[in-house]
Design an enzyme around this catalytic site. Structure first.
Site, PDB file in Angstrom:
ATOM      1  N   SER A  73       6.664 -33.358  27.776  1.00 50.73           N
ATOM      2  CA  SER A  73       5.956 -32.761  28.924  1.00 50.73           C
ATOM      3  C   SER A  73       4.475 -33.154  28.959  1.00 50.73           C
ATOM      4  O   SER A  73       3.885 -33.235  30.036  1.00 50.73           O
ATOM      5  CB  SER A  73       6.076 -31.232  28.893  1.00 50.73           C
ATOM      6  OG  SER A  73       7.427 -30.865  28.891  1.00 50.73           O
ATOM      7  N   CYS A 117       7.049 -25.070  21.170  1.00 48.46           N
ATOM      8  CA  CYS A 117       7.764 -25.630  22.331  1.00 48.46           C
ATOM      9  C   CYS A 117       9.139 -26.160  21.974  1.00 48.46           C
ATOM     10  O   CYS A 117      10.139 -25.493  22.183  1.00 48.46           O
ATOM     11  CB  CYS A 117       6.968 -26.719  23.054  1.00 48.46           C
ATOM     12  SG  CYS A 117       7.906 -27.399  24.443  1.00 48.46           S
ATOM     13  N   HIS A 144       4.587 -36.326  30.729  1.00 45.92           N
ATOM     14  CA  HIS A 144       4.766 -36.077  32.167  1.00 45.92           C
ATOM     15  C   HIS A 144       3.418 -35.740  32.800  1.00 45.92           C
ATOM     16  O   HIS A 144       3.120 -36.170  33.915  1.00 45.92           O
ATOM     17  CB  HIS A 144       5.719 -34.892  32.403  1.00 45.92           C
ATOM     18  CG  HIS A 144       7.163 -35.176  32.075  1.00 45.92           C
ATOM     19  ND1 HIS A 144       7.696 -36.427  32.079  1.00 45.92           N
ATOM     20  CD2 HIS A 144       8.188 -34.348  31.750  1.00 45.92           C
ATOM     21  CE1 HIS A 144       8.990 -36.365  31.773  1.00 45.92           C
ATOM     22  NE2 HIS A 144       9.303 -35.106  31.554  1.00 45.92           N
ATOM     23  N   CYS A 187       4.993 -33.662  22.785  1.00 46.08           N
ATOM     24  CA  CYS A 187       6.190 -33.333  23.572  1.00 46.08           C
ATOM     25  C   CYS A 187       6.222 -34.204  24.818  1.00 46.08           C
ATOM     26  O   CYS A 187       5.179 -34.597  25.342  1.00 46.08           O
ATOM     27  CB  CYS A 187       6.139 -31.852  23.956  1.00 46.08           C
ATOM     28  SG  CYS A 187       7.476 -31.323  25.037  1.00 46.08           S
ATOM     29  N   HIS A 216       0.602 -28.568  23.936  1.00 44.38           N
ATOM     30  CA  HIS A 216       1.079 -27.188  24.133  1.00 44.38           C
ATOM     31  C   HIS A 216       2.014 -26.748  23.020  1.00 44.38           C
ATOM     32  O   HIS A 216       2.729 -25.767  23.181  1.00 44.38           O
ATOM     33  CB  HIS A 216       1.764 -27.075  25.497  1.00 44.38           C
ATOM     34  CG  HIS A 216       2.972 -27.962  25.614  1.00 44.38           C
ATOM     35  ND1 HIS A 216       2.874 -29.316  25.814  1.00 44.38           N
ATOM     36  CD2 HIS A 216       4.282 -27.694  25.494  1.00 44.38           C
ATOM     37  CE1 HIS A 216       4.090 -29.838  25.837  1.00 44.38           C
ATOM     38  NE2 HIS A 216       4.961 -28.883  25.628  1.00 44.38           N
TER      39      HIS A 216
END
Ligand code: APR
Ligand code: ZN
Ligand code: ZN
Length: 375
Positions: free
Chosen positions: A48, A175, A51, A46, A68
């Site tokens: 994120s 997610c 990030h 993902c 996650h």
């Protein structure tokens, strides 16, 4: 039998900010009270996670095991674990649901106060980590840490799912799919016959489209600067797509003209201030709702003329699509098994865990929607 013992296994570790993943042998301690140890079978990549690598999520500490969006099987459980047992299929939850806190008890929110405390900084509730590597403590990430053969999570951060669920693309319910789909259904509450605009057609934006379609939206406008995303967007329900680069006027103006005054629901699925403002300015002045789904850089600020809201616009945001995680994830898995939606549409690549760096290159180059790592 590994219960009660330290497990040595493979994991993808990020040693410092901006470093690539290194595949390491790590030690995973047995679960303590209220914790479960999970054998991860599949995990999605993902934005994120990226990030986090770049240091754009302020709570992440290095060295860390990221990831996650996973699915796996419970290997063992600690003391006092009530509703989960070894052999159960589970999805780790990056938004926990303790069931006791003021947010958990409020039907308006899916946040959980328990998720904002120690675990937010990469440790378990007792302030320690279950991972070590080369004698060093490795931090957890978002209560989940799925880029590893084994992880430990608290019972409140784990959803037991149908024993017939695939140990493959079901991970997307952890997610990307749920975040987008729930943003349409729970956060915006898209109504039949409405007009929607989705800014950013990555995994999240495409899942928003799936939600808008199921909710009965009449017009679904996809917006992306990468026109390679338009085919899949249309396959999932977009009725039209806009590439901002094709126009010499701002996108909101284009959308206002094409919709006779603006959309009912605008979704920001990029994570940039500019697209957040564009979404807001594309919404109808009297009743448009804008939902912020993308994660912006730390310390970002957004400014706009408050008159934009005075006439009746709403701007809001949500995490994990507004789903109360432990309650909703098993239902979403059942809906997937009942073919209410097709998770496979979001999957473009599959790789073994040890090719995780390739998977992130695909994400960064815009070539993938979702890559599933088979652990
Ligand atoms: N206008 C429109 N689309 C844009 C723009 C822009 N200015 N800039 C980038 N995009 C598009 C990209 O081309 C890409 O298709 O936004 C999409 C983003 O998709 P991904 O990078 O695959 O990200 P995704 O996983 O969908 O997540 C989107 O939500 O959960 C958060 O952290 C995540 O902030 C990120 C956002
Ligand atoms: Zn995610
Ligand atoms: Zn709670």
């Amino acid at each position: 039998d590994t219960a009660g013992k330290v497990i040595k296994c493979k994991a993808a570790v990020i040693w410092e900010k901006s470093a690539p993943f290194s595949i390491e042998e790590v030690e995973v301690a047995p679960p303590k009270a209220n914790e479960v140890r999970i054998k991860i079978v599949a995990t999605g990549i993902c934005r994120s996670d990226d990030h986090a690598i770049e240091g754009k999520l302020s709570t992440v500490k290095f060295p860390v095991i990221l990831g996650h969006e996973g699915v796996g099987i419970v290997e063992s459980t600690g003391e006092s674990v009530k509703h989960i047992k070894p052999g159960d299929r589970v999805i780790p939850l990056f938004v926990p649901q303790c069931g006791q806190c003021i947010c958990c008890k409020d039907p308006r929110s899916n946040m959980c106060i328990a998720g904002k405390m120690k675990k937010a900084v990469g440790l378990m509730s007792d302030g320690t980590s279950r991972f070590t590597c080369k004698g060093k403590q490795i931090y957890h990430f978002m209560n989940t840490s799925t880029f590893t053969e084994y992880t430990v999570a608290e019972e409140m951060s784990v959803a037991k799912i149908d024993s017939g669920a695939s140990l493959d693309n079901t991970c997307l319910i952890g997610c990307g799919f749920s975040t987008g789909y729930g943003s349409a259904l729970n956060s915006a509450k898209v109504h039949p016959g409405s007009t929607c605009a989705i800014f950013g057609l990555g995994g999240i934006g495409l899942a928003v489209i799936m939600g808008c379609k199921i909710a009965g939206a009449a017009r679904i406008i996809g917006v992306d600067i990468n026109p390679d995303k338009f085919n899949i967007a249309k396959e999932l329900g977009a009725t039209e797509c806009i590439n901002p680069k094709d126009y010499d006027k701002p996108v909101p103006q284009v959308i206002l003209e094409q919709t006779g005054g603006g959309v009912d629901y605008a979704f920001e699925c990029v994570g940039h201030i500019e697209t957040m403002l564009a979404a807001l300015n594309s919404s109808h002045f009297a009743y448009g709702t804008t939902v912020i789904v993308g994660v912006s850089a730390p310390d970002s600020t957004i400014s706009f003329d408050p008159m934009i809201l005075l006439t009746g616009r709403t701007i809001k945001g949500s995490v994990f699509g507004g789903w109360k995680s432990k309650n909703s994830v098993p239902q979403l898995v059942s809906d997937s098994l009942a073919k209410k939606f097709d998770l496979e549409k979001l999957v473009t690549h599959r790789l073994p865990l040890n090719k995780i760096n390739e998977g992130f290159d695909l994400l960064r180059s815009g070539k993938s929607i979702r890559t599933i790592l088979l652990v």
